[in-house]
Design an enzyme around this catalytic site. Structure first.
Site, PDB file in Angstrom:
ATOM      1  N   SER A  30       0.804  -1.219   0.000  1.00  0.00           N
ATOM      2  CA  SER A  30       0.000   0.000   0.000  1.00  0.00           C
ATOM      3  C   SER A  30       0.837   1.269   0.000  1.00  0.00           C
ATOM      4  O   SER A  30       0.325   2.343  -0.342  1.00  0.00           O
ATOM      5  CB  SER A  30      -0.945  -0.011   1.208  1.00  0.00           C
ATOM      6  OG  SER A  30      -0.208  -0.116   2.407  1.00  0.00           O
ATOM      7  N   ALA A  85       7.991  -1.735   3.492  1.00  0.00           N
ATOM      8  CA  ALA A  85       8.539  -2.668   4.487  1.00  0.00           C
ATOM      9  C   ALA A  85       7.535  -2.794   5.619  1.00  0.00           C
ATOM     10  O   ALA A  85       6.721  -1.888   5.857  1.00  0.00           O
ATOM     11  CB  ALA A  85       9.877  -2.164   5.015  1.00  0.00           C
ATOM     12  N   ASP A  86       7.619  -3.919   6.308  1.00  0.00           N
ATOM     13  CA  ASP A  86       6.768  -4.125   7.488  1.00  0.00           C
ATOM     14  C   ASP A  86       7.460  -3.627   8.750  1.00  0.00           C
ATOM     15  O   ASP A  86       6.798  -3.184   9.685  1.00  0.00           O
ATOM     16  CB  ASP A  86       6.410  -5.608   7.599  1.00  0.00           C
ATOM     17  CG  ASP A  86       5.674  -6.072   6.349  1.00  0.00           C
ATOM     18  OD1 ASP A  86       4.585  -5.536   6.101  1.00  0.00           O
ATOM     19  OD2 ASP A  86       6.206  -6.905   5.599  1.00  0.00           O
ATOM     20  N   GLU A 105      10.572  -9.515  -4.519  1.00  0.00           N
ATOM     21  CA  GLU A 105      11.115  -8.266  -3.963  1.00  0.00           C
ATOM     22  C   GLU A 105      12.595  -8.430  -3.626  1.00  0.00           C
ATOM     23  O   GLU A 105      13.401  -7.520  -3.858  1.00  0.00           O
ATOM     24  CB  GLU A 105      10.329  -7.858  -2.721  1.00  0.00           C
ATOM     25  CG  GLU A 105       8.926  -7.364  -3.042  1.00  0.00           C
ATOM     26  CD  GLU A 105       8.071  -7.109  -1.812  1.00  0.00           C
ATOM     27  OE1 GLU A 105       7.117  -6.328  -1.929  1.00  0.00           O
ATOM     28  OE2 GLU A 105       8.333  -7.693  -0.745  1.00  0.00           O
TER      29      GLU A 105
HETATM   30  C1  5RP Z   1       5.008  -6.968   0.307  1.00  0.00           C
HETATM   31  C2  5RP Z   1       5.830  -6.168   1.226  1.00  0.00           C
HETATM   32  C3  5RP Z   1       5.338  -4.799   1.545  1.00  0.00           C
HETATM   33  O1  5RP Z   1       6.268  -3.894   1.087  1.00  0.00           O
HETATM   34  C4  5RP Z   1       5.170  -4.677   3.027  1.00  0.00           C
HETATM   35  O2  5RP Z   1       4.255  -5.680   3.444  1.00  0.00           O
HETATM   36  C5  5RP Z   1       4.655  -3.305   3.431  1.00  0.00           C
HETATM   37  O3  5RP Z   1       3.383  -3.117   2.884  1.00  0.00           O
HETATM   38  P1  5RP Z   1       2.536  -1.807   3.153  1.00  0.00           P
HETATM   39  O4  5RP Z   1       3.257  -0.681   2.504  1.00  0.00           O
HETATM   40  O5  5RP Z   1       1.207  -2.119   2.523  1.00  0.00           O
HETATM   41  O6  5RP Z   1       2.415  -1.641   4.647  1.00  0.00           O
HETATM   42  O7  5RP Z   1       6.858  -6.560   1.698  1.00  0.00           O
HETATM   43  O8  5RP Z   1       5.525  -8.259   0.183  1.00  0.00           O
END
Ligand code: 5RP
Length: 225
Positions: A30, A85-86, A105
């Site tokens: 997102s 990133a998470d 990724e």
């Molecule tokens: C997808 C990822 C995303 O970059 C990660 O989950 C972050 O997502 P968001 O920007 O929706 O919080 O690693 O595989």
């Protein structure tokens, strides 16, 4: 909604770093979404780039906003990648894969000259591990890998869809979301997981990100490793 504004601000700031002629890795999620949309706007205004998407979802979005796409076979070196990133730690080690695209990724990040992470302020942590670490496994080896991850002290949970069946990645694999708690030594855990037969990839991105743009309130902070 503050998060959405922070994500958009970070994504838009990152899109400004892209230069004419760049091969651009397009992240998934997102926050990366806002970067891809902003890049689409720049392409419409004349910017010449070619994108390499990290997921089917991002490929669809990129096409919709007018970004020409290529493959790693055609362009095995990438100038700049913008991805979410998470979790982001002070060394810019990351947990990624909440959106399930970790394998592509990581491949894209590994051949990128400048990986730019985009995130809202909630993703910045002192120590990685509160977010369950995604581990992509071949279904054949799932139980074997689960046992090894339990032996490391973590609790793995198979990612499922709303109907209860296993979530499958774009590569046809399953994901174990592994709660490790605080990860004291991310490079050591990464090595451990890299050595497990049946693990295709994991969401620890060690030493890959050069810069993180983090939306915080109405500002965008720049973090460097
Ligand atoms: C997808 C990822 C995303 O970059 C990660 O989950 C972050 O997502 P968001 O920007 O929706 O919080 O690693 O595989």
């Amino acid at each position: 909604m503050a998060n959405e504004q922070e994500k958009e601000a970070a994504g838009r700031a990152a899109a400004k770093l892209v230069r004419d002629g760049d091969i651009v890795g397009l992240g998934t999620g997102s926050t990366a979404y806002f970067a891809v949309v902003a890049l689409g706007e720049r392409v419409k205004a004349g910017l010449k780039i070619i994108g390499i998407p990290t997921s089917i979802q991002t490929a669809d979005l990129a096409r919709a906003v007018g970004i020409p796409l290529t493959t790693l076979d055609e362009h095995p070196e990438i100038d700049i990648t913008i991805d979410g990133a998470d979790e982001v730690d002070p060394k810019l080690n990351l947990i990624k894969g909440g959106g399930g695209a970790l394998l592509r990724e990581k491949v894209v990040a590994s051949v990128t000259k400048k990986m730019v992470v985009v995130a809202d302020s909630g993703k910045v942590v002192a120590t990685l591990g509160k977010f369950p670490l995604p581990v992509e496994v071949i279904s054949f080896a799932r139980t074997v890998v689960e046992k090894k991850i339990v032996a490391l002290g973590a609790t793995p949970k198979l990612r499922t869809k709303s109907d209860g069946t296993p979530y499958l990645t774009n590569n046809g694999n399953q994901i174990l979301d592994c709660s490790f708690g605080a990860i004291a030594d991310p490079p050591a855990l990464a090595r451990e997981l890299n050595g497990m037969p049946g693990v295709v990839e994991h969401g620890l991105f060690i030493g890959l990100a050069k810069v993180a743009l983090v939306g915080r309130g109405d500002r965008v902070e720049e973090l460097r490793s």
